[in-house]
Motif scaffolding. Structure first.
Motif, short mmCIF file in Angstrom:
data_model
loop_
_atom_site.label_atom_id
_atom_site.label_comp_id
_atom_site.label_asym_id
_atom_site.label_seq_id
_atom_site.Cartn_x
_atom_site.Cartn_y
_atom_site.Cartn_z
N LEU A 50 1.01 -1.07 -0.11
CA LEU A 50 -0.12 0.12 0.11
C LEU A 50 0.72 1.32 0.12
CD1 LEU A 50 -2.82 -0.77 2.53
CD2 LEU A 50 -2.89 -0.56 0.03
N PHE A 51 2.00 1.23 0.62
CA PHE A 51 2.83 2.39 0.73
C PHE A 51 3.29 3.00 -0.49
CE2 PHE A 51 7.19 4.28 1.69
CZ PHE A 51 6.71 5.00 2.83
N PHE B 45 0.23 4.23 -2.53
CA PHE B 45 -0.27 5.38 -2.30
C PHE B 45 0.61 6.70 -2.73
CE2 PHE B 45 -2.98 3.84 1.55
CZ PHE B 45 -4.02 3.38 0.73
N HIS C 36 -0.02 9.70 -5.07
CA HIS C 36 0.15 10.84 -4.91
C HIS C 36 1.06 11.69 -5.87
CE1 HIS C 36 2.78 13.64 -2.12
NE2 HIS C 36 1.76 13.97 -2.29
N MET D 250 7.14 11.29 -0.45
CA MET D 250 6.15 10.83 0.48
C MET D 250 5.89 11.77 1.65
SD MET D 250 4.27 7.88 0.16
CE MET D 250 3.34 7.01 1.20
N GLU D 251 4.76 12.05 1.79
CA GLU D 251 4.60 12.90 3.01
C GLU D 251 3.85 12.12 4.11
OE1 GLU D 251 1.92 15.46 1.56
OE2 GLU D 251 3.07 16.47 0.24
N LEU D 252 4.06 12.72 5.26
CA LEU D 252 3.21 12.18 6.50
C LEU D 252 1.92 11.48 6.49
CD1 LEU D 252 3.91 11.66 9.74
CD2 LEU D 252 2.87 13.69 10.15
N PRO D 253 1.13 12.35 5.96
CA PRO D 253 -0.45 11.81 6.19
C PRO D 253 -0.66 10.59 5.24
CG PRO D 253 -0.50 14.20 5.55
CD PRO D 253 0.99 13.69 5.46
N PHE D 254 0.13 10.19 4.09
CA PHE D 254 0.00 8.99 3.57
C PHE D 254 0.56 7.92 4.20
CE2 PHE D 254 -0.41 12.11 0.11
CZ PHE D 254 -1.54 11.49 -0.71
N VAL D 255 1.61 8.09 4.91
CA VAL D 255 2.18 7.07 6.10
C VAL D 255 1.16 6.60 6.84
CG1 VAL D 255 4.04 6.39 7.42
CG2 VAL D 255 4.54 7.86 5.56
N VAL D 256 0.30 7.67 7.60
CA VAL D 256 -0.66 7.59 8.63
C VAL D 256 -1.82 6.69 7.95
CG1 VAL D 256 -2.31 8.66 10.14
CG2 VAL D 256 -0.16 9.61 9.89
N VAL D 257 -2.18 7.15 6.88
CA VAL D 257 -3.26 6.25 6.15
C VAL D 257 -3.06 4.84 6.07
CG1 VAL D 257 -4.64 6.15 3.90
CG2 VAL D 257 -4.16 8.17 4.96
N THR D 258 -1.68 4.50 5.47
CA THR D 258 -1.03 3.06 5.40
C THR D 258 -1.05 2.40 6.97
OG1 THR D 258 0.29 3.97 3.72
CG2 THR D 258 0.42 1.67 4.39
N ILE D 259 -0.56 3.07 7.71
CA ILE D 259 -0.80 2.45 9.19
C ILE D 259 -1.95 2.15 9.61
CG2 ILE D 259 -0.01 2.87 11.43
CD1 ILE D 259 2.24 4.22 10.68
N LEU E 142 -9.99 9.31 4.35
CA LEU E 142 -9.07 10.11 4.75
C LEU E 142 -8.23 10.24 3.41
CD1 LEU E 142 -7.59 11.98 6.47
CD2 LEU E 142 -6.48 10.25 7.67
N ILE E 143 -7.87 9.21 2.60
CA ILE E 143 -7.06 9.13 1.51
C ILE E 143 -7.87 9.85 0.21
CG2 ILE E 143 -7.54 6.99 0.18
CD1 ILE E 143 -4.54 6.93 -0.10
N LEU F 197 -7.28 13.54 1.00
CA LEU F 197 -5.97 13.90 0.75
C LEU F 197 -5.72 14.26 -0.75
CD1 LEU F 197 -4.14 11.81 3.45
CD2 LEU F 197 -4.39 14.27 3.37
N MET G 268 -2.20 13.94 13.27
CA MET G 268 -2.13 12.59 12.85
C MET G 268 -1.55 11.89 14.02
SD MET G 268 -2.82 12.31 9.80
CE MET G 268 -3.13 13.17 8.43
N LEU H 100 -3.32 8.25 15.30
CA LEU H 100 -2.76 6.94 15.64
C LEU H 100 -2.65 6.49 17.02
CD1 LEU H 100 0.41 7.16 13.18
CD2 LEU H 100 -1.63 5.72 13.10
N PHE I 78 -10.52 16.97 8.58
CA PHE I 78 -11.29 17.29 7.14
C PHE I 78 -11.26 18.93 6.91
CE2 PHE I 78 -13.42 13.05 7.33
CZ PHE I 78 -12.39 12.28 6.56
#
Lengths: 234, 111, 80
Positions: A18-19, A22, A26, B1-10, B41-42, B45, C9, C13, C43
């Motif tokens: 997924l990384f 995504f 982007h 790669m930004e932080l929000p996409f990492v958060v979405v993946t996690i 969320l994605i 984003l 964020m 988490l 949002f």
């Protein structure tokens, strides 16, 4: 232990996949040009008359999707009404003080005004039929939470709610067929020649406020049926 | 790669992990809602652009965020709510029938 | 702006991990509207007010009611 490690490894490999995916999404969004979005943003207000572009996408350009979404809600309410046997409900087993009862009584008119406002101004401000319908559904939910489910169903019987939900669904389809009568596509708004009015006024945007009202009463009645069915489960 | 996409993946992986490892049925339904929230969320984003305004055009703006993913996210939220309601009704049915919420005990029962 | 997004964020988490790994189901159910509220603020920051209203009303409001009703109805097998 081995099984747990196996599951963990599975999830971590999914995360790595997924990384990559995504990050590709982007990059794709930044480099390419979205012609459809550009068209909606530049021409949407003139074509539909609604200044909230999300509402114009939901109720004009892709109104058929909204019909499908409303059908999903109708199906969920029907399934829950079938799942639950027709029995006397057992309540949450709590009695409140007089403050809760009086506060609920004085809160209900304000909730009704808020719900009607959110539905009617759906094409001018954030909100729309779905959110306003849920706010309207809070009235029977509050009644059945505080006064008990018997009182709530005495005031608004399940048959009444079913009839209101059906009126919403059939009204949406009939408003769509109105465009067919003028010789255009199903659910056409601006192309069918309905008066769009001045963008930004309350009575404008052709069919969109009426579609909002229909979706609002449909969603409100459906969610009230769903909540009461969940509470009546023995 | 930004932080929000990492958060979405996690978040997505956490939801999947909840669904396949937890024993309590209510926790499993919570896992479904976590996965759904990460996908919403994605959507938001992807639609966002730095410096853009919300898609409510009461006057002319020079940069407006993308309205199509927001409409799809709205659809997804409403459908997710009704699907959650149906899943929870089935959870109540299972508990009334078998008197347990544990998945392992449910699997040992016959039928 | 960036720092607020980063903090939210991290809170998101933390709330999600708390919701999954806590022992009692009541804590998980009550942490669910906090998760939804943090998503609402995100949002609004990402310029999606319609999605934020729908999330606030449906996910953080109504779905929590569904979860609480389910938790109340299944009280005799709560210890497992």
């Amino acid at each position: 232990m081995v099984k747990k490690l196996y599951k963990l490894g599975l999830v971590v490999s999914l995360g790595m996949f997924l990384f990559v995916l995504f990050s590709d999404i982007h990059n794709l969004d930044r480099t390419s040009k979205n012609y459809l979005s550009e068209h909606y943003i530049s021409e949407g207000v003139q074509e539909t008359g609604a200044i909230n572009l999300v509402t114009s996408v939901l109720y004009d350009y892709r109104a058929f999707d909204t019909l499908g979404e409303a059908t999903v809600l109708l199906t969920a309410a029907t399934i829950l009404a079938f799942l639950v046997p027709v029995t006397k409900a057992d309540m949450l087993g709590t009695t409140f003080t007089i403050i809760v009862y009086q506060a609920t009584k004085y809160l209900i008119p304000f909730i009704a005004v808020l719900g009607v406002y959110v539905i009617m101004f759906g094409h001018l401000s954030p909100g729309g039929g779905f959110v306003g319908g849920v706010v309207m559904a809070l009235i029977p939910i509050l009644l059945s939470l505080t006064y008990g489910i018997d009182f709530s169903e005495y005031k608004l019987t399940p048959n009444t709610k079913k009839v209101v939900e059906d009126i919403g669904a059939i009204g949406f389809i009939l408003l769509g067929l109105l465009a067919v009568l003028t010789g255009n596509n199903f659910l056409a708004n601006g192309q069918a020649g309905f008066p769009l009015g001045n963008a930004g006024e309350l009575i404008s945007a052709g069919l969109i406020p009426y579609l909002n009202v229909m979706i609002g009463i449909k969603v409100g009645a459906g969610l009230a049926i769903i909540f009461n069915s969940l509470m009546k489960e023995q | 790669m930004e932080l929000p996409f990492v958060v979405v993946t996690i978040l997505f992986c956490l939801g999947i992990y909840t669904i396949i490892t937890q024993k309590n049925l209510i926790k499993i339904v919570l896992g479904f809602t976590i996965v759904e929230s990460s996908l919403i969320l994605i959507f938001v984003l992807v639609s966002y652009q730095p410096g853009g305004t919300a898609p409510i055009l009461d006057k002319a703006y020079h940069l407006v965020v993308d309205p199509i993913p927001q409409a799809l996210a709205l659809t997804s939220i409403v459908i997710g709510g009704s699907v959650t309601a149906v899943m929870l009704a089935l959870v109540i049915k299972i508990q009334k029938r078998y008197r347990t919420l544990n998945v392992d005990k449910l699997r040992k029962l016959k039928g | 702006m960036d720092m607020i997004v980063t903090l939210l964020m991290i809170f998101l988490l933390v709330t999600a991990f708390f919701m999954v790994f806590t022992k009692q189901t009541a804590n998980a159910v009550i942490a669910f509207p906090i998760f939804g509220s943090i998503l609402v603020v995100l949002f609004v920051i990402f310029q999606a007010p319609s999605v934020a209203m729908a999330e606030a009303v449906i996910t953080a409001g109504l779905a929590t009611g569904f979860f609480v009703i389910t938790f109340n109805k299944t009280k005799d097998s709560r210890k497992e």
